[in-house]
Motif scaffolding. Sequence first.
Motif, PDB file in Angstrom:
ATOM      1  N   GLN A 146       0.639  -1.239  -0.223  1.00 37.31           N
ATOM      2  CA  GLN A 146       0.121   0.082   0.325  1.00 37.31           C
ATOM      3  C   GLN A 146       0.792   0.845  -0.010  1.00 37.31           C
ATOM      4  OE1 GLN A 146      -3.438  -0.093  -0.406  1.00 37.31           O
ATOM      5  NE2 GLN A 146      -3.867  -0.743   0.460  1.00 37.31           N
ATOM      6  N   ILE A 187       2.482   1.595  -3.156  1.00 38.94           N
ATOM      7  CA  ILE A 187       1.343   1.986  -4.636  1.00 38.94           C
ATOM      8  C   ILE A 187       1.163   3.496  -4.368  1.00 38.94           C
ATOM      9  CG2 ILE A 187      -0.560   2.072  -5.285  1.00 38.94           C
ATOM     10  CD1 ILE A 187      -0.968  -0.649  -4.658  1.00 38.94           C
ATOM     11  N   ARG A 244       2.400   6.101  -7.428  1.00 40.74           N
ATOM     12  CA  ARG A 244       0.926   6.781  -7.547  1.00 40.74           C
ATOM     13  C   ARG A 244       1.174   7.701  -8.936  1.00 40.74           C
ATOM     14  NH1 ARG A 244      -3.020   7.310  -2.780  1.00 40.74           N
ATOM     15  NH2 ARG A 244      -2.171   9.714  -2.939  1.00 40.74           N
ATOM     16  N   ASP A 245       1.988   8.524  -9.214  1.00 44.30           N
ATOM     17  CA  ASP A 245       1.715   9.382  -9.901  1.00 44.30           C
ATOM     18  C   ASP A 245       3.341   8.909 -11.540  1.00 44.30           C
ATOM     19  OD1 ASP A 245       0.171  10.638  -8.442  1.00 44.30           O
ATOM     20  OD2 ASP A 245       1.367  12.330  -6.788  1.00 44.30           O
ATOM     21  N   TYR A 302       3.525   6.110 -13.857  1.00 49.59           N
ATOM     22  CA  TYR A 302       2.404   4.974 -13.699  1.00 49.59           C
ATOM     23  C   TYR A 302       3.375   3.931 -13.674  1.00 49.59           C
ATOM     24  CZ  TYR A 302      -0.052   1.256 -16.206  1.00 49.59           C
ATOM     25  OH  TYR A 302      -0.609   0.693 -17.188  1.00 49.59           O
ATOM     26  N   MET A 323       4.055   0.254 -12.312  1.00 52.44           N
ATOM     27  CA  MET A 323       3.507  -1.089 -12.772  1.00 52.44           C
ATOM     28  C   MET A 323       4.937  -2.440 -12.600  1.00 52.44           C
ATOM     29  SD  MET A 323       0.583  -1.014 -13.430  1.00 52.44           S
ATOM     30  CE  MET A 323       0.288  -2.726 -14.383  1.00 52.44           C
ATOM     31  N   THR A 347      -5.662   8.443 -10.351  1.00 52.94           N
ATOM     32  CA  THR A 347      -5.140   9.783 -10.395  1.00 52.94           C
ATOM     33  C   THR A 347      -3.667   9.656 -11.574  1.00 52.94           C
ATOM     34  OG1 THR A 347      -3.487   7.632  -9.596  1.00 52.94           O
ATOM     35  CG2 THR A 347      -4.275   8.557  -7.633  1.00 52.94           C
ATOM     36  N   ASP A 348      -4.189   8.986 -12.606  1.00 45.79           N
ATOM     37  CA  ASP A 348      -3.215   8.863 -14.132  1.00 45.79           C
ATOM     38  C   ASP A 348      -4.014   8.471 -14.581  1.00 45.79           C
ATOM     39  OD1 ASP A 348      -2.029   7.609 -15.914  1.00 45.79           O
ATOM     40  OD2 ASP A 348      -0.087   8.604 -15.247  1.00 45.79           O
ATOM     41  N   PHE A 352      -4.106   4.109 -15.527  1.00 51.96           N
ATOM     42  CA  PHE A 352      -4.449   3.540 -14.099  1.00 51.96           C
ATOM     43  C   PHE A 352      -6.227   3.084 -14.507  1.00 51.96           C
ATOM     44  CE2 PHE A 352      -1.402   5.313 -11.934  1.00 51.96           C
ATOM     45  CZ  PHE A 352      -1.189   4.037 -11.195  1.00 51.96           C
ATOM     46  N   THR A 402      -5.969  -3.610 -15.099  1.00 49.88           N
ATOM     47  CA  THR A 402      -4.591  -4.017 -14.509  1.00 49.88           C
ATOM     48  C   THR A 402      -4.752  -5.420 -13.752  1.00 49.88           C
ATOM     49  OG1 THR A 402      -5.184  -2.017 -13.540  1.00 49.88           O
ATOM     50  CG2 THR A 402      -2.863  -2.199 -14.016  1.00 49.88           C
ATOM     51  N   GLN A 459      -5.003  -9.229  -4.873  1.00 52.91           N
ATOM     52  CA  GLN A 459      -4.703  -8.684  -3.973  1.00 52.91           C
ATOM     53  C   GLN A 459      -3.870  -7.499  -3.930  1.00 52.91           C
ATOM     54  OE1 GLN A 459      -2.194 -10.925  -1.536  1.00 52.91           O
ATOM     55  NE2 GLN A 459      -2.665  -9.093   0.170  1.00 52.91           N
ATOM     56  N   LEU A 460      -2.451  -7.534  -5.284  1.00 61.02           N
ATOM     57  CA  LEU A 460      -2.288  -6.232  -6.122  1.00 61.02           C
ATOM     58  C   LEU A 460      -2.638  -5.956  -7.092  1.00 61.02           C
ATOM     59  CD1 LEU A 460       1.518  -7.667  -7.154  1.00 61.02           C
ATOM     60  CD2 LEU A 460       0.794  -5.781  -5.069  1.00 61.02           C
ATOM     61  N   MET A 496      -5.571  -3.773  -4.504  1.00 62.70           N
ATOM     62  CA  MET A 496      -4.386  -2.895  -3.572  1.00 62.70           C
ATOM     63  C   MET A 496      -4.116  -1.202  -4.374  1.00 62.70           C
ATOM     64  SD  MET A 496      -2.191  -4.543  -1.546  1.00 62.70           S
ATOM     65  CE  MET A 496      -2.301  -6.009  -0.614  1.00 62.70           C
ATOM     66  N   LEU A 497      -4.390  -2.100  -5.715  1.00 61.22           N
ATOM     67  CA  LEU A 497      -3.797  -0.339  -6.464  1.00 61.22           C
ATOM     68  C   LEU A 497      -5.235  -0.109  -7.290  1.00 61.22           C
ATOM     69  CD1 LEU A 497      -1.202   0.517  -8.654  1.00 61.22           C
ATOM     70  CD2 LEU A 497      -2.639  -0.910 -10.515  1.00 61.22           C
ATOM     71  N   GLN A 531      -6.155   2.594  -4.489  1.00 63.35           N
ATOM     72  CA  GLN A 531      -5.034   4.324  -4.430  1.00 63.35           C
ATOM     73  C   GLN A 531      -5.317   4.612  -5.861  1.00 63.35           C
ATOM     74  OE1 GLN A 531      -2.332   4.117  -1.705  1.00 63.35           O
ATOM     75  NE2 GLN A 531      -1.977   2.777  -1.143  1.00 63.35           N
ATOM     76  N   THR A 532      -5.717   4.113  -7.001  1.00 64.89           N
ATOM     77  CA  THR A 532      -5.496   4.713  -8.192  1.00 64.89           C
ATOM     78  C   THR A 532      -6.826   5.334  -9.161  1.00 64.89           C
ATOM     79  OG1 THR A 532      -5.117   3.054  -8.995  1.00 64.89           O
ATOM     80  CG2 THR A 532      -3.269   3.917  -8.255  1.00 64.89           C
TER      81      THR A 532
END
Lengths: 199, 570
Positions: free
Chosen positions: A175, A178, A182-183, A185, A189, B62-63, B66, B71, B78-79, B82-83, B86-87
Amino acid sequence: MSAIAIGRLLRTGTSGFVIGCRVNQLDSPSFGSLVRVPLEPDYQVFGIIYDIHIEDDGLVRQLITAEDVPEEVLRDNRENRNVPVEIAVLALGYQQGEQIFHLLPPRPPLSLDAIYLSSPEEMIAFTSAGRFGYFRHILRDPSKPVDELLAAHLMTARTIHESAGNKSWYPEALQELIALLRDDYQRLMNVLRAAGEIG
Amino acid sequence: MENFSEEQTGKIGYIVGGGLKANLQARLSVPAQTVQEGAFVVIESGGWLFYGLVTDLQLGSTDPRFADEQTGTRLPHQLAEMLHGQTLFTNLEILTALMMERGPEPGTDEYNVWYQKVLDETIRPEPVKTVPQHHAEVRLARAGDIAEIFGREGKGAFFRIGDTLEGGHPVCVDLDKLVQRSAGIFGATGTGKSFLTRVILSGLIHRGKTSVLIFDMHNEYGPDDTASDTGLRVPGLKNKFRAKVRMVGLGRGATIRGEQPDYTLEIAESDITPEDVMMLSQALNLRETTPTTLEALRVNFGYDNWFHEFKHMKVNAYLYDEEGKRYPDPDSVAAWAEGAGVHPGAAEALHSKLRRLFNAPYIVEEPAANALQQMIDNLDNGQHIVLSFGKHENDLDYLFVSNLLTRRIRDVWEHRTNNFRSGHQGAKEPRPLVIVVEEAHKLLNREMASQTTFSTIAREMRKYYVTLLIIDQRPSQIYDEVMSQLGTRVTGWLGDSDDIHAVLTGLAGREALRGMLARLQPKEEVLMLGWGVPMPIVIRSRRYNEAFWEELLEKQTPKDNAAILDELGY
């Protein structure tokens, strides 16, 4: 607790340092391992291994081009060579007394200081302190293999935390990663894909 | 665990932006489906509570990549979860309307002083004048919040008109305030206008502070009816309030859905004025010469007799003199016109067009009883009138009768009000009267609004103790000036953008409410807004069924302020 010394410092600075060691010492340290350099009784610096490489020398070049080199000669040159294995470490924080800081160390270690692998207890203590502040040191330098380094670190740390009964460390670490990335990408990834390899 | 605790506290998100002029933006921290457009939310910030309405939900990231890339198919579950957590996010747009001081910490001296003010109702929600802080907690309103803003059912004039979409908490309307200014109920055909009107009228009649006169064009409020969609029996107001409601039929011998009315209304010819006829200009397609002709009739025969005299004039009646020359019969329209200096053709055309009125069976020379006076007496005595048009449910009858009666009744109320205000001996305060008008656009459209008594009533508010409750499916056809005077507006689904625009005329935040109005659930959800309600709110309207009547006619004990505060959590 028996500390495993893995080498001594070759070059050093506040943001990281390079260790030299013999090839037969190379069994213990691995990419992504947490290491520490005790400097004073209540002060030690922590870092993470991000690169291990072996430089060539003239003799090795000759042996490679020679024919029918006996096995004992090869082994002798590998184990007793003059050029050390170099292990690059990124500084992640330090411990002053009982308190752990995820900040760059105020004083770097000195040349030839001994360096040790962190024990599971030390790793739990360091990675649980604060709120993953040491991630920013790893993420700072895009020239380093950040995604692979994080994946290796997460895999090791997750195993140790879960063995100690803490199953929340890994998702919390993800978390935080991320949130930090998160800004960005592409980097996020890459990190997540690498983490995805852990399973 | 996080979600669980949010469910417990009711927290749905936190403020991330916005302003006083623009709406507030909140980041949703629960699944988007938990909150719907129109939800009533509370924002807790510092010592204040802000009350608002969710006007929009927007997906964000956020982008953009995303959101663009799936994704979930490229990462372990799980990943990916979570992603996404937040995004990818949902933002709420909140139209804030009111704010109220939350008060000091319980147990302190300041709290006791503040608590006393709440009990005395000196601290009340006020219009919003500032904004909450960043990251202020947003939660769905609880029953106590709703009661604090909209009042508590059973207390005073508060009447439950429906429930909130989330949580189903009761939402009340202050009936006394509702009738202080004219009000409107709108919605496209089949959106439940009639049922909602029945609910509100039942509340007003049960409250007993206001008299109600209903022009029941389609005979649906007085007698029992059958719902067109469900086929179920729908009790009429007469059935449920036998002693309080008087059902009046139009014309002698009128029956309403086979039932005998309490009495019938006949209109005396002497009661009809030239102005009453002018209001039918559109319906009768009257010419521009009509006012001149009518004025000549009034001058010749007086207000009381012009209609009777004109009705009995002969048309196309001629006599011949000794020389065989044709001249108009002295009793004919043409003869009168020549004598009065009016063009005979215009007078004869008017006579022809008024034939529909001359032939109306409910217009008589001498009514058997003074039903108009009886209606006024009934309304004075706290009774309510449902004037059913029976078989006379065409536009002409409706326009003519409703206009004429309203003018007469309002004149009486105006006279009484003036007597009361000037301190005449024995003059008592007139009883408030609400006139219920269906198909209001026929009476209050741009062409007619300047002439009818209805627009006068709408404009003067409660000056003479008479207000309107207008019901219509085409609010855009109602004159803007009248619409802007409506205090309370309750509206169901509207599809036409002009109608939506009309309903929101003169209200703050109408852009935000516009979309909401177009997405209301027909027959269930209505938007309540305007002066008469503390803030706009979408509600699931109260069902008009047996349960409604059981609840309404059951005696209820209102709770005191301390009980309400207890529910609020103070």
